[in-house]
Scaffold this active site. Sequence first.
Site, mmCIF file in Angstrom:
data_model
loop_
_atom_site.group_PDB
_atom_site.id
_atom_site.type_symbol
_atom_site.label_atom_id
_atom_site.label_comp_id
_atom_site.label_asym_id
_atom_site.label_seq_id
_atom_site.Cartn_x
_atom_site.Cartn_y
_atom_site.Cartn_z
ATOM 1 N N GLU A 63 47.013 37.161 28.302
ATOM 2 C CA GLU A 63 47.507 36.630 27.030
ATOM 3 C C GLU A 63 49.035 36.612 26.913
ATOM 4 O O GLU A 63 49.604 35.639 26.429
ATOM 5 C CB GLU A 63 46.929 37.447 25.861
ATOM 6 C CG GLU A 63 47.402 36.911 24.513
ATOM 7 C CD GLU A 63 46.884 37.696 23.320
ATOM 8 O OE1 GLU A 63 46.086 38.634 23.491
ATOM 9 O OE2 GLU A 63 47.304 37.345 22.195
ATOM 10 N N ASP A 70 42.877 40.460 28.156
ATOM 11 C CA ASP A 70 43.467 40.621 26.831
ATOM 12 C C ASP A 70 43.860 42.095 26.732
ATOM 13 O O ASP A 70 43.011 42.965 26.571
ATOM 14 C CB ASP A 70 42.470 40.252 25.721
ATOM 15 C CG ASP A 70 43.170 40.079 24.384
ATOM 16 O OD1 ASP A 70 44.260 40.651 24.212
ATOM 17 O OD2 ASP A 70 42.622 39.376 23.513
ATOM 18 N N ASP A 89 50.669 45.998 23.875
ATOM 19 C CA ASP A 89 50.127 44.782 24.518
ATOM 20 C C ASP A 89 50.841 44.532 25.859
ATOM 21 O O ASP A 89 50.195 44.317 26.889
ATOM 22 C CB ASP A 89 50.326 43.536 23.638
ATOM 23 C CG ASP A 89 49.719 43.652 22.251
ATOM 24 O OD1 ASP A 89 48.812 42.876 21.929
ATOM 25 O OD2 ASP A 89 50.156 44.524 21.465
ATOM 26 N N THR A 118 45.141 42.992 17.934
ATOM 27 C CA THR A 118 46.411 43.710 17.717
ATOM 28 C C THR A 118 46.569 44.126 16.256
ATOM 29 O O THR A 118 47.099 45.196 15.960
ATOM 30 C CB THR A 118 47.603 42.831 18.174
ATOM 31 O OG1 THR A 118 47.323 42.376 19.497
ATOM 32 C CG2 THR A 118 48.907 43.604 18.183
ATOM 33 N N ILE A 173 45.509 43.959 24.593
ATOM 34 C CA ILE A 173 45.013 44.509 23.320
ATOM 35 C C ILE A 173 44.400 43.342 22.571
ATOM 36 O O ILE A 173 45.102 42.410 22.184
ATOM 37 C CB ILE A 173 46.123 45.143 22.452
ATOM 38 C CG1 ILE A 173 46.667 46.418 23.113
ATOM 39 C CG2 ILE A 173 45.564 45.494 21.063
ATOM 40 C CD1 ILE A 173 47.689 47.177 22.268
ATOM 41 N N ASP A 174 43.098 43.356 22.416
ATOM 42 C CA ASP A 174 42.440 42.349 21.594
ATOM 43 C C ASP A 174 42.294 42.981 20.220
ATOM 44 O O ASP A 174 41.840 44.119 20.102
ATOM 45 C CB ASP A 174 41.070 42.007 22.195
ATOM 46 C CG ASP A 174 40.353 40.945 21.377
ATOM 47 O OD1 ASP A 174 41.025 40.020 20.889
ATOM 48 O OD2 ASP A 174 39.123 41.047 21.238
ATOM 49 N N ASP A 213 39.537 36.268 24.968
ATOM 50 C CA ASP A 213 38.948 36.831 23.747
ATOM 51 C C ASP A 213 37.423 36.939 23.824
ATOM 52 O O ASP A 213 36.797 37.485 22.910
ATOM 53 C CB ASP A 213 39.318 35.974 22.528
ATOM 54 C CG ASP A 213 40.741 36.246 22.048
ATOM 55 O OD1 ASP A 213 41.182 37.404 22.161
ATOM 56 O OD2 ASP A 213 41.405 35.304 21.554
#
Length: 360
Positions: free
Chosen positions: A72, A136, A49, A141, A138-139, A299
């Site tokens: 994020e 984001d 991330d 995670t 890593i959406d 998101d």
Amino acid sequence: MSSAPPYAKELRIAQLAVQRAAILTKSVFNTTSKGTLSKSDHSPVTVGDFGAQALIISALKYNFAQDEIVAEEEAEELRTNTDLRGKIWGYVKDTKLDGEGEKELGGAIESAESMLDIIDLGASQGGSKGRIWAIDPIDGTKGFLRGGQYAVCLALIVDGKVKVGVLGCPNLPVDDSARIENSMGKDQQDSEGKGVLISAVEGQGATGRALSASTGGKDDGRSISMKPLEDITKASFCESVEAAHSNQSLQAEIAKKLGIVAESVRMDSQAKYASIARGAGDIYLRLQVKRGYEEKIWDHAAGVVIVREAGGLVTDSEGKELDFGRGRTLRGNSGIVAAPKGVHGRILDVVKEVSAGVKL
Ligand SMILES: Nc1ncnc2c1ncn2[C@@H]1O[C@H](COP(=O)(O)O)[C@@H](O)[C@H]1OP(=O)(O)O
Ligand SMILES: [Mg+2]
Ligand SMILES: [Mg+2]
Ligand SMILES: [Mg+2]
């Protein structure tokens, strides 16, 4: 001479930035230690991330220095946790695109210290004026950690409206028509040539191409669109894996009322938007579990413009348009209903009817 369509450079840079970040997340996935921390809301964050966020912001700053960025993650913890910082830097300094692409993104970040400052450039409060990128890194995670679906997400919002959206989904098949399945992990693609990059620009349609496509040429990808849905009873819902993120029992009741018999397909992240946009699924429902949860703009921003451009309609569960101009969250909205235009109204009626009796 014909001039480039609106947002051509933004789209190109966003696609390259997402492709590069996904190289990093894939290599983090393939190591045993992902440096997972637990955030204040108990959600996980990993080396992947932080690293992906640093690489994306660095590319945006190089190309669009004046733009605001809402991302994020924040670097605070990494300023004291030198071990984790070193791990992240190890990936960030070594992740490059082949060919021309790397140059277009401005090349490497200078040092581990500047990497932290770059991560923190994503702290904008957002708002209804000007150009704001939503990231984001890593959406999903949790999906990433279990080897399931996740997405690297980037969108450009201008005066509160999403204009450009790019989703890198390393664990989705390249083939648009491949059946989607419940994703409980083990979807990871470890050979090169897997994964898909889905993009859209407002008014210009949505496209898909392999995430590993060469960055040198002008590969515009193939056009994608939602599956026409003549008989709603043949549809299937695409939902979160996490029961805490959307109201699965209410959604099951809605499916039943609509005469839908197929089991919902569960997967993490905005891979849900990507899947319905290319006809590999039909409807994405995300109804609130707990009163007061505000969905984050990162998101949804990319997924919303992609689904719209693929022939869909996205509203909240009361039928209101999603308002990306309210800050870092969609504080004016509750829940998400994404479906092909022709059936969205019908689904929304049932969502309203079933939700009316529910007290959260
Ligand atoms: N209580 C909640 N309700 C809805 N979404 C949530 C909730 N808690 C976390 N999320 C978000 O759900 C996203 C993953 O969704 P999905 O279940 O569709 O894979 C995460 O990005 C996470 O956002 P964040 O990490 O920004 O807090
Ligand atoms: Mg998170
Ligand atoms: Mg997310
Ligand atoms: Mg995330």
